[in-house]
Design an enzyme around this catalytic site. Structure first.
Site, PDB file in Angstrom:
ATOM      1  N   GLU A  12      29.386   8.794 -15.361  1.00  0.00           N
ATOM      2  CA  GLU A  12      29.076   9.856 -16.320  1.00  0.00           C
ATOM      3  C   GLU A  12      27.937  10.691 -15.748  1.00  0.00           C
ATOM      4  O   GLU A  12      26.885  10.174 -15.391  1.00  0.00           O
ATOM      5  CB  GLU A  12      28.678   9.230 -17.672  1.00  0.00           C
ATOM      6  CG  GLU A  12      28.431  10.276 -18.737  1.00  0.00           C
ATOM      7  CD  GLU A  12      28.565   9.724 -20.166  1.00  0.00           C
ATOM      8  OE1 GLU A  12      29.078   8.596 -20.338  1.00  0.00           O
ATOM      9  OE2 GLU A  12      28.164  10.445 -21.101  1.00  0.00           O
ATOM     10  N   ARG A  13      28.188  11.998 -15.644  1.00  0.00           N
ATOM     11  CA  ARG A  13      27.195  12.930 -15.071  1.00  0.00           C
ATOM     12  C   ARG A  13      26.834  12.575 -13.629  1.00  0.00           C
ATOM     13  O   ARG A  13      25.687  12.727 -13.212  1.00  0.00           O
ATOM     14  CB  ARG A  13      25.912  12.996 -15.909  1.00  0.00           C
ATOM     15  CG  ARG A  13      26.112  13.072 -17.404  1.00  0.00           C
ATOM     16  CD  ARG A  13      26.838  14.304 -17.841  1.00  0.00           C
ATOM     17  NE  ARG A  13      27.112  14.254 -19.277  1.00  0.00           N
ATOM     18  CZ  ARG A  13      27.930  15.111 -19.894  1.00  0.00           C
ATOM     19  NH1 ARG A  13      28.557  16.052 -19.215  1.00  0.00           N
ATOM     20  NH2 ARG A  13      28.129  15.019 -21.181  1.00  0.00           N
TER      21      ARG A  13
ATOM     22  N   ASN B 247      26.283   4.144 -22.082  1.00  0.00           N
ATOM     23  CA  ASN B 247      27.476   4.077 -22.935  1.00  0.00           C
ATOM     24  C   ASN B 247      28.281   2.904 -22.380  1.00  0.00           C
ATOM     25  O   ASN B 247      29.172   3.063 -21.573  1.00  0.00           O
ATOM     26  CB  ASN B 247      28.284   5.381 -22.849  1.00  0.00           C
ATOM     27  CG  ASN B 247      27.499   6.552 -23.434  1.00  0.00           C
ATOM     28  OD1 ASN B 247      26.724   6.389 -24.366  1.00  0.00           O
ATOM     29  ND2 ASN B 247      27.687   7.733 -22.873  1.00  0.00           N
TER      30      ASN B 247
ATOM     31  N   LYS C  95      21.317   1.563 -25.644  1.00  0.00           N
ATOM     32  CA  LYS C  95      21.490   2.841 -26.351  1.00  0.00           C
ATOM     33  C   LYS C  95      22.228   2.501 -27.637  1.00  0.00           C
ATOM     34  O   LYS C  95      23.375   2.062 -27.600  1.00  0.00           O
ATOM     35  CB  LYS C  95      22.314   3.800 -25.498  1.00  0.00           C
ATOM     36  CG  LYS C  95      22.749   5.090 -26.196  1.00  0.00           C
ATOM     37  CD  LYS C  95      23.516   6.013 -25.243  1.00  0.00           C
ATOM     38  CE  LYS C  95      23.999   7.278 -25.929  1.00  0.00           C
ATOM     39  NZ  LYS C  95      24.711   8.190 -25.008  1.00  0.00           N
TER      40      LYS C  95
ATOM     41  N   GLU D 229      25.003   9.248 -30.346  1.00  0.00           N
ATOM     42  CA  GLU D 229      26.207   9.868 -29.797  1.00  0.00           C
ATOM     43  C   GLU D 229      27.424   8.953 -29.945  1.00  0.00           C
ATOM     44  O   GLU D 229      28.220   8.779 -29.025  1.00  0.00           O
ATOM     45  CB  GLU D 229      25.985  10.252 -28.331  1.00  0.00           C
ATOM     46  CG  GLU D 229      24.829  11.227 -28.165  1.00  0.00           C
ATOM     47  CD  GLU D 229      24.624  11.736 -26.742  1.00  0.00           C
ATOM     48  OE1 GLU D 229      24.953  11.006 -25.802  1.00  0.00           O
ATOM     49  OE2 GLU D 229      24.149  12.872 -26.602  1.00  0.00           O
TER      50      GLU D 229
ATOM     51  N   ARG E 211      16.976  18.430 -34.271  1.00  0.00           N
ATOM     52  CA  ARG E 211      17.157  17.280 -33.384  1.00  0.00           C
ATOM     53  C   ARG E 211      15.863  16.914 -32.648  1.00  0.00           C
ATOM     54  O   ARG E 211      15.639  15.745 -32.321  1.00  0.00           O
ATOM     55  CB  ARG E 211      18.268  17.618 -32.378  1.00  0.00           C
ATOM     56  CG  ARG E 211      18.414  16.603 -31.277  1.00  0.00           C
ATOM     57  CD  ARG E 211      19.669  16.862 -30.484  1.00  0.00           C
ATOM     58  NE  ARG E 211      19.634  16.176 -29.220  1.00  0.00           N
ATOM     59  CZ  ARG E 211      20.507  16.363 -28.238  1.00  0.00           C
ATOM     60  NH1 ARG E 211      21.507  17.234 -28.397  1.00  0.00           N
ATOM     61  NH2 ARG E 211      20.420  15.691 -27.112  1.00  0.00           N
TER      62      ARG E 211
ATOM     63  N   LYS F 204      13.083   9.994 -23.267  1.00  0.00           N
ATOM     64  CA  LYS F 204      13.354  11.146 -22.393  1.00  0.00           C
ATOM     65  C   LYS F 204      12.144  12.070 -22.396  1.00  0.00           C
ATOM     66  O   LYS F 204      11.450  12.181 -23.408  1.00  0.00           O
ATOM     67  CB  LYS F 204      14.589  11.913 -22.862  1.00  0.00           C
ATOM     68  CG  LYS F 204      15.890  11.156 -22.599  1.00  0.00           C
ATOM     69  CD  LYS F 204      17.129  12.025 -22.812  1.00  0.00           C
ATOM     70  CE  LYS F 204      18.391  11.195 -22.600  1.00  0.00           C
ATOM     71  NZ  LYS F 204      19.642  11.975 -22.704  1.00  0.00           N
TER      72      LYS F 204
ATOM     73  N   ASP G  35      16.935  17.036 -24.432  1.00  0.00           N
ATOM     74  CA  ASP G  35      17.826  16.386 -23.472  1.00  0.00           C
ATOM     75  C   ASP G  35      17.762  16.996 -22.076  1.00  0.00           C
ATOM     76  O   ASP G  35      18.666  17.731 -21.698  1.00  0.00           O
ATOM     77  CB  ASP G  35      19.267  16.474 -24.010  1.00  0.00           C
ATOM     78  CG  ASP G  35      20.215  15.522 -23.297  1.00  0.00           C
ATOM     79  OD1 ASP G  35      19.728  14.728 -22.477  1.00  0.00           O
ATOM     80  OD2 ASP G  35      21.416  15.577 -23.566  1.00  0.00           O
TER      81      ASP G  35
ATOM     82  N   GLU H  65      11.781   8.557 -19.406  1.00  0.00           N
ATOM     83  CA  GLU H  65      13.090   8.654 -18.748  1.00  0.00           C
ATOM     84  C   GLU H  65      13.209  10.043 -18.125  1.00  0.00           C
ATOM     85  O   GLU H  65      13.092  11.061 -18.806  1.00  0.00           O
ATOM     86  CB  GLU H  65      14.213   8.412 -19.770  1.00  0.00           C
ATOM     87  CG  GLU H  65      15.593   8.419 -19.138  1.00  0.00           C
ATOM     88  CD  GLU H  65      16.707   8.028 -20.123  1.00  0.00           C
ATOM     89  OE1 GLU H  65      16.555   7.025 -20.855  1.00  0.00           O
ATOM     90  OE2 GLU H  65      17.730   8.742 -20.153  1.00  0.00           O
TER      91      GLU H  65
ATOM     92  N   GLU I 204      22.155  17.004 -14.349  1.00  0.00           N
ATOM     93  CA  GLU I 204      23.140  17.321 -15.385  1.00  0.00           C
ATOM     94  C   GLU I 204      23.032  18.758 -15.901  1.00  0.00           C
ATOM     95  O   GLU I 204      24.016  19.490 -15.931  1.00  0.00           O
ATOM     96  CB  GLU I 204      22.983  16.337 -16.552  1.00  0.00           C
ATOM     97  CG  GLU I 204      23.895  16.671 -17.717  1.00  0.00           C
ATOM     98  CD  GLU I 204      23.738  15.714 -18.897  1.00  0.00           C
ATOM     99  OE1 GLU I 204      22.980  14.734 -18.794  1.00  0.00           O
ATOM    100  OE2 GLU I 204      24.387  15.955 -19.920  1.00  0.00           O
TER     101      GLU I 204
ATOM    102  N   GLU J  46      15.260  28.183 -13.657  1.00  0.00           N
ATOM    103  CA  GLU J  46      14.819  28.456 -15.032  1.00  0.00           C
ATOM    104  C   GLU J  46      15.025  29.939 -15.357  1.00  0.00           C
ATOM    105  O   GLU J  46      15.515  30.289 -16.430  1.00  0.00           O
ATOM    106  CB  GLU J  46      13.347  28.075 -15.197  1.00  0.00           C
ATOM    107  CG  GLU J  46      12.819  28.353 -16.609  1.00  0.00           C
ATOM    108  CD  GLU J  46      11.363  27.941 -16.795  1.00  0.00           C
ATOM    109  OE1 GLU J  46      10.611  27.924 -15.803  1.00  0.00           O
ATOM    110  OE2 GLU J  46      10.990  27.633 -17.942  1.00  0.00           O
TER     111      GLU J  46
HETATM  112  O1  GCW Z   1      22.465  14.146 -21.835  1.00  0.00           O
HETATM  113  C1  GCW Z   1      23.360  13.395 -22.573  1.00  0.00           C
HETATM  114  C2  GCW Z   1      24.545  13.303 -21.694  1.00  0.00           C
HETATM  115  C3  GCW Z   1      25.395  12.098 -21.921  1.00  0.00           C
HETATM  116  C4  GCW Z   1      24.503  10.871 -21.871  1.00  0.00           C
HETATM  117  C5  GCW Z   1      23.454  11.005 -22.953  1.00  0.00           C
HETATM  118  C6  GCW Z   1      22.454   9.867 -22.899  1.00  0.00           C
HETATM  119  C7  GCW Z   1      25.113   8.722 -21.040  1.00  0.00           C
HETATM  120  O2  GCW Z   1      25.283  14.480 -21.837  1.00  0.00           O
HETATM  121  O3  GCW Z   1      26.359  12.070 -20.925  1.00  0.00           O
HETATM  122  O4  GCW Z   1      25.230   9.683 -22.020  1.00  0.00           O
HETATM  123  O5  GCW Z   1      22.711  12.178 -22.782  1.00  0.00           O
HETATM  124  O6  GCW Z   1      21.419  10.040 -22.269  1.00  0.00           O
HETATM  125  O7  GCW Z   1      22.709   8.838 -23.482  1.00  0.00           O
END
Ligand code: GCW
Length: 853
Positions: free
Chosen positions: A178-179, A221, A298, A302, A352, A376, A381, A403, A409, A527
């Protein structure tokens, strides 16, 4: 026994043949003669105070042997005690304890876990780690020095700033990532751990050289099947492979595993059967992997399962795992990335950015000691610009880790050069002023500010099987800088970059200067063209997160809102009138962000909802800043490929070509970004660009204005991803021809052809002037770039090829032919002409204004 440089084996300074990036910054390339001269004396033997082949000290000795041979051309013998005693002529490596038992105590009591002491004195080297891992880190530090031609005497104690220096991979058991933008997983395939773990070992080596001490190989995930007996055995093999490098393995858990894998009727964290299930699984894991680092979780995010389903708290969940791993010394990294992705977007306050504090603040003090909340860096995000997450300031009784995301991404997915360390530094250095006292984020996560025992860093890396690891050779500076900052966050981003350049590309001054320049310019440029003033990366958040898609931010539950209307833009996060998010920061910071006068321009739209005509501190209006910044950012990106080209012959061929290809791609795609975003807000606000660039392209021939056969005009999604909101495309398996008579003054031009490269086939194109072939190319970017690809004509697939130095006369006829292939239609957006003579004469500043093509 001294070997003087004069009698070193003769070898030529230069490139290691056939470099493909696999060794990253650990190439141990031979030093150029001038630097080798500095090595007036080097030791003649390596002594390792451990003879077990799987111990980090043993590995350190092997590494020293390979490194010294590569850099200086002499192969030293490795001796293991008790074969010999140390002499003043050796490179000695071991733990303090092993050294003390043999040679008597040394006064290096300031060492903490994983730390090392490195002493180089007239070529005699002693490397002592507080533990085995520390010894290996010290060896890598010594090798980094000599690889950079630094033979100076030194006597240094180096301790890590924080105990947790982990990487996360988001690898799925099926082998996808993923990513991830560098091919399939090096860990998993078809639901199982791969048989051949060679790449895993090589990855561990790279990580160890940075002081990274643990890895989570599987996606947050998480798939419950990771916990089958067969996969626990597989994890055991991964751990066995990485252990010699001091890299411990942990795993991401799927919270519903007791139900989904264990067949229980519930996964309620307080249910006794659930507790028993996790306890037994944990025991089985530790039986095979006695040094398992712990768990990463996690939950309730999501769509992932979590304790809230049972009205239990996130702390109940974290503590369940904390109790299970506690007897084994394991820790639980519990992610703070919890929010409602189905939020009601009509509710102004449903912000959010508030979620993490709302979910975690009231739990402060409720987490067990071996739980670390992994936060994070920003409240949303991994955007191109965010303020530091307020959560760092809100849970002083809880261990925390930051994080960061190495995989890009939201930052161009390794198809754009973006050196991220300067962004990380801004966050790490940010002073949250908790209780009015200095509270830099780095001091909070290190545990210093609130006196916590645990804390540190988690970096999402997502390397893949590509030999470049990340898909792009230049992106490796991000992994390098991440590890070095996790060890010592006070280091300077540019200094780290330059260490990495010398180690990865050698010692040529122009190579150092050029890569430094383009890398340091890359985040500001990105940016500028992807989203500025704190509006976030304006990508298509509902699809691949790669190209422009500004409208996708709003009117959905994902909460990355910009609240753009035809008069206003920005999130009102003030306390008085907005979502109250500014108030989640400690008072001094809250006050600054709450007031538009004291909010920095680069975050103004993060915290305030303003008219497009609002004047920034810079004196520009918001809308004019948008236009200017997007033009400036894209203009800067145009300079990267030519700068790199000037290094031809100074960088080995494969890496040179691969980097050049990406930088050229970035040049084209930065213009896609520039035009999409400018045209979107131009259209929305109706406010013209003072410099008359936006929507005004006299040097473009729009495809829909050409004489077309087979190509048909089509809209794209989003509409602004096509110049003039229209492109042309063939039908599936069709053929198209577009012809135009040129009406530009005679001259030499660069010609850019804008089209869309989608997955599903490799369309074939040809461009001709007066029937003479100009360029032939294929829509094959999916083979050459690892970024998330699109099936549609959009901001992700929009791209440009450029042909330089073409002599054109008025009346010449341009023809473009496109042959669809597979599911890929052939398509065309426009053809742009830039006057070479003019470009060359312009300075970069005016160049940026001139590039309106
Ligand atoms: O940034 C988002 C991503 C998801 C990711 C999620 C996370 C692994 O688009 O792909 O899932 O964050 O950090 O849990």
């Amino acid at each position: 026994m001294w070997i003087r440089h004069g009698i070193l084996l003769a070898f030529s300074a230069g490139f290691v043949a056939g470099e493909n990036g696999l060794n990253g910054w650990l190439r141990y390339a031979s030093l150029p003669e001038a630097q080798r001269q500095q090595a007036t004396s080097i030791p003649s033997v390596i002594v390792a105070l451990n003879s077990t082949a799987t111990s980090p000290v043993y590995v350190a000795a092997q590494e020293l042997q390979a490194g010294i041979e590569g850099v200086l051309g002499v192969k030293l013998q490795v001796l293991h005690e008790p074969e010999i005693t140390a002499s003043s002529l050796s490179v000695l490596v071991g733990t303090v304890a092993a050294y003390t038992s043999k040679h008597g105590a040394r006064n290096i009591s300031s060492l903490i876990a994983d730390g090392y002491w490195l002493s180089v004195k007239a070529g005699s080297v002693i490397i002592l780690g507080q533990n085995e891992r520390g010894a290996l880190y010290g060896a890598f530090e010594y090798l980094s020095r000599i690889s950079q031609g630094n033979f100076a005497d030194v006597d240094v104690v180096s301790n890590p700033d924080a105990p947790i220096r982990w990487v996360n991979q988001w690898d799925n058991l099926e082998g996808t990532i993923e990513r991830g933008y560098a091919g399939p997983s090096i860990f998993f395939s078809d639901g199982l751990v791969v048989k051949n773990l060679t790449r895993v070992s090589q990855y561990a080596r790279l990580l160890a050289s940075l002081g990274i001490n643990a890895i989570i190989p599987n996606n947050v995930n998480a798939n419950p099947n990771l916990l089958t007996a067969e996969n626990i055995e597989g994890l055991g093999r991964i751990a066995d492979t990485m252990r010699p490098y001091g890299v411990q393995v942990g795993i991401s858990l799927n919270f519903a595993s007791p139900e989904r894998l264990g067949g229980l009727k519930t996964f309620d964290p307080l249910d006794i059967m659930v507790v028993k299930w996790w306890t037994e699984k944990t025991e089985a894991l530790y039986k095979r992997v006695p040094d398992l680092a712990g768990y990463l979780v996690k939950a309730n995010s999501e769509g992932q399962p979590g304790p809230l389903t049972y009205n239990r708290t996130l702390a109940d969940a974290a503590n369940l795992f904390a109790r299970a791993v506690q007897p084994f010394g394991g820790i639980v990294m519990f992610r703070a990335f919890v929010y409602n992705h189905l939020a009601d977007w009509t509710v102004w306050e449903a912000d959010r950015a508030n979620a993490a504090v709302e979910f975690f603040k009231h739990l402060d003090g409720k987490f067990l000691d071996n739980v670390v909340v992994q936060i994070k860096y920003g409240p949303i995000d991994f955007q191109v610009r965010e303020p530091a997450s307020p959560l760092f300031a809100n849970i002083p009784l809880t261990n925390t880790a930051i994080e960061l995301q190495i995989t890009q991404e939201y930052l161009g997915q390794q198809s754009h050069l973006v050196y991220i360390a300067p962004l990380w530094k801004e966050i790490l250095d940010f002073d949250l002023k908790v209780d009015g006292k200095p509270s830099a984020v780095r001091d909070i996560v290190a545990g210093r500010r609130f006196n916590k025992k645990l804390g540190g860093y988690a970096g999402v890396v997502n390397v893949g099987t590509n030999t470049s690891w990340l898909g792009s050779h230049l992106a490796m500076s991000n992994l390098y800088a991440y590890g070095r900052l996790a060890w010592n966050p006070k280091q300077d981003a540019q200094a780290l970059l330059q260490d990495w350049i010398r180690l990865s590309f050698g010692h040529d001054r122009s190579v150092l200067d050029t890569i430094t320049k383009i890398s340091m310019e890359s985040w500001p440029a990105y940016e500028n063209y992807s989203g500025n003033l704190g509006i976030q990366t304006l990508t298509d958040i509902l699809y691949t997160h790669f190209g422009p898609g500004p409208a996708s931010q709003d009117n959905n539950g994902w909460g990355q809102w910009t609240r753009a209307t035809n008069t206003h833009i920005g999130m009102d996060r003030t306390m008085s009138n907005g979502t109250g998010n500014a108030g989640q920061y400690p008072p001094e910071v809250a006050k600054a962000y709450d007031n538009i006068e004291t909010t920095p321009d680069n975050l103004v739209l993060w915290f305030h909802h303003v008219p497009y005509t609002h004047r920034l501190h810079s004196g520009k209006t918001v809308i004019q800043h948008f236009y200017d910044a997007h033009y400036k950012g894209a203009a800067t990106a145009q300079t990267f490929a030519p700068a790199w080209e000037s290094l031809r012959g100074k960088v080995d061929a494969q890496r040179f070509d691969e980097v050049l290809f990406r930088l050229r791609y970035q040049a084209g795609h930065s213009i896609v970004w520039r035009d999409s975003i400018c045209s979107f807000y131009h259209n929305l606000s109706g406010i013209p660009d003072e410099a008359k660039r936006v929507g005004n392209h006299p040097w473009r021939i729009q495809a829909e204005a050409m004489a077309l056969t087979g190509f048909k005009p089509t809209g794209v999604t989003p509409p602004e991803a096509a110049s003039n909101f229209t492109a042309v495309a063939t039908v599936k398996n069709g053929t198209g021809e577009a012809v135009a008579t040129l009406n530009f003054p005679d001259g030499t031009y660069d010609i850019a052809i804008a089209y869309y490269d989608i997955v599903g086939g490799r369309a074939h194109y040809g461009a001709f002037i007066n029937e003479d072939p100009l360029l032939e190319w294929y829509g094959d970017l999916e083979d050459r770039l690892g970024h998330a690809f699109s099936e549609k004509l959009d901001g992700h697939s929009a791209t440009r090829v450029t042909i330089t130095n073409v002599g054109i006369k008025k009346g010449d006829v341009l023809k473009i032919i496109g042959l669809a292939n597979g599911n890929e239609t052939a398509s065309l957006d426009y053809v742009a002409f830039s006057r070479r003579e003019l470009l060359i004469r312009k300075s970069l500043r005016t160049y940026s204004l001139f590039i309106t093509t």
